[in-house]
Scaffold this motif. Structure first.
Motif, PDB file in Angstrom:
ATOM      1  N   CYS A   1       0.735  -1.256   0.042  1.00 20.44           N
ATOM      2  CA  CYS A   1      -0.096   0.029  -0.126  1.00 20.44           C
ATOM      3  C   CYS A   1       0.771   1.369  -0.099  1.00 20.44           C
TER       4      CYS A   1
ATOM      5  N   PHE B   1       2.708   2.861  -3.447  1.00 17.91           N
ATOM      6  CA  PHE B   1       1.942   3.541  -4.690  1.00 17.91           C
ATOM      7  C   PHE B   1       2.166   4.810  -4.753  1.00 17.91           C
TER       8      PHE B   1
ATOM      9  N   LYS C   1      -3.991  -1.096  -3.856  1.00 20.76           N
ATOM     10  CA  LYS C   1      -3.758   0.802  -3.826  1.00 20.76           C
ATOM     11  C   LYS C   1      -5.008   1.357  -3.207  1.00 20.76           C
TER      12      LYS C   1
ATOM     13  N   ILE D   1      -6.155   0.867  -0.334  1.00 22.48           N
ATOM     14  CA  ILE D   1      -5.976   1.330   1.173  1.00 22.48           C
ATOM     15  C   ILE D   1      -4.993   2.451   1.084  1.00 22.48           C
ATOM     16  N   TYR D   2      -4.090   2.609   0.091  1.00 17.49           N
ATOM     17  CA  TYR D   2      -2.978   3.725   0.010  1.00 17.49           C
ATOM     18  C   TYR D   2      -3.935   5.024  -0.283  1.00 17.49           C
ATOM     19  N   GLU D   3      -4.899   4.779  -1.123  1.00 18.53           N
ATOM     20  CA  GLU D   3      -5.809   5.908  -1.382  1.00 18.53           C
ATOM     21  C   GLU D   3      -6.598   6.604  -0.437  1.00 18.53           C
TER      22      GLU D   3
END
Lengths: 381, 185
Positions: free
Chosen positions: A47, A50, B16, B18-20
């Motif tokens: 995660c 990115f 991605k 979770i990152y966002e």
């Protein structure tokens, strides 16, 4: 009832009270916590790596193959993507009633005891078969707490089973709007293809390949463009007997606990207003998709996934996405900004000329995007 | 990234997502959790748990408003974590808020009696709709977001004593309203 019950019940109040502008939560000085934030679960390494972009970023930007290759590294062609910093709000605000299109205002319709949701997409009259009934739709304005109703005629769509999608034409309106039954679940891949006439209606776009490189300890994003749709279709959609095994309760079982790779194929179904949805292949051999908004999954096997990936790698150029700042310095997870700044993306391409490398900005204003549009998406028919 | 895109990432099982989520709503979830737990390490743990729970619940869920969905998960997890660790320090905002909410229910009812939870939530919605937006904001900052009196007065640019007075009046109104609604005698 005790005070804890009351506290819990306050937690379950209507969403609209929590999105009122004046209720925006001010963050305090605890941002430092975020600097050390690590996800303790196996998703953590993935995660964080990115690099996020917003604004004009859409798959449309990456569907076109860059004209000029920059360099090659580890077998991939490097595609630099320049990022700039801008700030933006993180508040989710519902649009006002008069800012919404009619199919946004009346977002749901019931037909044969099933609920159909608006795709906020118009459909050409040429794709309408026949009238299948009429009804009254209701819409709710959360700002003024007003309920509206509007009559509409229902129509079947060419090549699409009514149990999957229908069209609505509102009274005193000339356009037809697509509404889909998100809860329809096909039994098999063959049924899924048939009820949506996927062979004719689907088009595949960019293939995104993401994997963990243990040597560089980085997450690598690679894109493949203009892959022959027939190849994708034949390699992934040929076994019509595959059962739809997707279960809402088992969503976590389709990928390995330790992430190794993922493959995602951008999908458009213009007839139904779908743009840039996905068919993805997991390392455990599942083909998953959110066509019609809810999960469908078919087990095609790990070997099939590997074979597909190898074919794509051997027959198409892979473009490794490398994000650079305005100085051309590569942005990696190791030197990534820790502030939660939103960034605007520009596409920079480097051309090898007789005078050396020249960097220029790719024109992106010609790239269309559905993001932030309130007008319905009109497919090309 | 728009919420719809983030939700699609969850549906596509792309990490991605979770990152966002963290990028867009990390501060928001952290604030909610810290208001309750008052501890950096526990807050970090709670926010991580929020993301995991979100990952495991989408699909099948498809939240209409992602921010509220996340906030609600963070709040519930933080309260549960607080209860488990049994910190129960008297100066914790959560403890004080619970004591204040005691005023809203009959002293006879601070026991395990049956009640209709959904009816209570409906009544709260109606009650909140009758408040002015400013008063509703103050009430929610106190009992949903669990801000301290000092923070609420700073957010709303009013004095602390004024904040306390407003909250006292709202609690009194709520008590009368719940009683009139027949939720308790």
């Amino acid at each position: 009832m005790n005070n804890k019950d009351l506290l819990k019940a306050i937690g379950d109040i209507d969403d609209r009270y929590l999105i009122e502008e004046k209720n925006r939560v001010k963050t305090n000085n605890m941002v430092n916590i975020m600097k050390n934030l690590k996800l303790k679960y196996v998703l953590a390494p993935i995660c964080i790596v990115f690099i996020a972009v917003i604004g004009i970023y859409k798959s449309g930007i990456f569907t076109s193959k860059p004209d000029i290759a920059i360099s090659k590294k580890d077998g991939w062609i490097i595609k630099e993507v320049k990022t700039d910093k801008t700030t933006t709000s993180d508040t989710a605000i519902l649009p006002k009633w008069n800012e919404m299109s009619i199919s946004q205002q009346f977002g749901e319709v019931e037909y044969t005891n099933s609920k159909y949701s608006s795709k906020i997409a118009k459909i050409s009259k040429n794709n309408i078969i026949k009238n299948i009934g009429n009804t009254t739709l209701t819409g709710y304005d959360t700002y003024t707490k007003t309920t509206y109703s509007k009559k509409g005629d229902l129509y079947s769509i060419k090549g699409i089973a009514e149990k999957c999608a229908i069209a609505v034409k509102f009274e005193r309106d000339t356009d037809y709007y697509v509404y889909v039954n998100s809860y329809y679940r096909p039994k098999t891949l063959g049924e899924f293809i048939e009820v949506l006439n996927l062979k004719d209606n689907i088009s595949f776009g960019t293939i995104y390949y993401n994997y963990w490189d243990k040597d560089s300890e980085e997450n690598i994003n690679v894109e493949f463009y203009d892959v022959d749709n027939e190849i994708i279709w034949n390699k992934l959609f040929s076994n019509l007997n595959l059962e739809n095994i997707y279960s809402d309760n088992d969503a976590g079982k389709y990928t390995s606990e330790r992430f190794s790779q993922s493959i995602s194929i951008s999908v458009d179904i213009p007839l139904l207003g779908y743009k840039n949805i996905s068919v993805s292949l997991t390392d455990k051999g599942y083909m998953l998709t959110n066509i019609l908004d809810t999960g469908k999954g078919f087990y095609i096997g790990e070997d099939k996934v590997k074979e597909f990936l190898e074919y794509i790698k051997e027959n198409y150029d892979g473009y490794k996405i490398v994000y650079v700042d305005e100085n051309g310095k590569e942005i990696t997870d190791k030197n990534m900004e820790t502030e939660n700044n939103m960034v605007e993306e520009k596409i920079m391409m480097t051309e090898n000329t007789v005078n050396g490398y020249v960097t220029k900005e790719v024109e992106t204003d010609k790239i269309t995007s559905n993001e932030n549009k309130t007008e319905p998406y009109i497919p090309n028919n | 990234m728009e919420d719809e895109e983030i939700i699609n990432l969850y549906w596509n099982r792309q990490e991605k997502a979770i990152y966002e989520t963290d990028k867009k709503y990390g501060k928001y979830c952290t604030t909610i959790s810290f208001n309750i737990l008052q501890n950096n390490e526990e807050t970090k743990e709670c926010v991580n748990d929020t993301y995991l729970k979100t990952w495991n619940s989408i699909p099948p869920q498809r939240p209409n408003i992602l921010k509220v969905y996340l906030g609600r998960i963070a709040r519930n997890l933080a309260i549960n974590q607080y209860e488990r660790k049994k910190a129960k320090k008297r100066d914790y905002t959560l403890e004080i808020a619970l004591e204040e909410l005691n005023e809203c229910i009959s002293s006879k009812n601070n026991v395990e009696e049956e009640f209709d939870y959904n009816e209570l939530v409906n009544m709260l919605n109606v009650f909140l709709s009758k408040l002015s937006q400013d008063k509703r904001k103050i009430f929610l900052e106190r009992y949903w977001y669990l801000y301290s009196i000092k923070e609420i007065s700073s957010n709303n640019k009013i004095s602390e004593s004024n904040t306390k007075t407003i909250l006292l009046r709202i609690r009194s109104q709520l008590k009368d309203y719940l009683k009139e609604g027949g939720l308790y005698e």
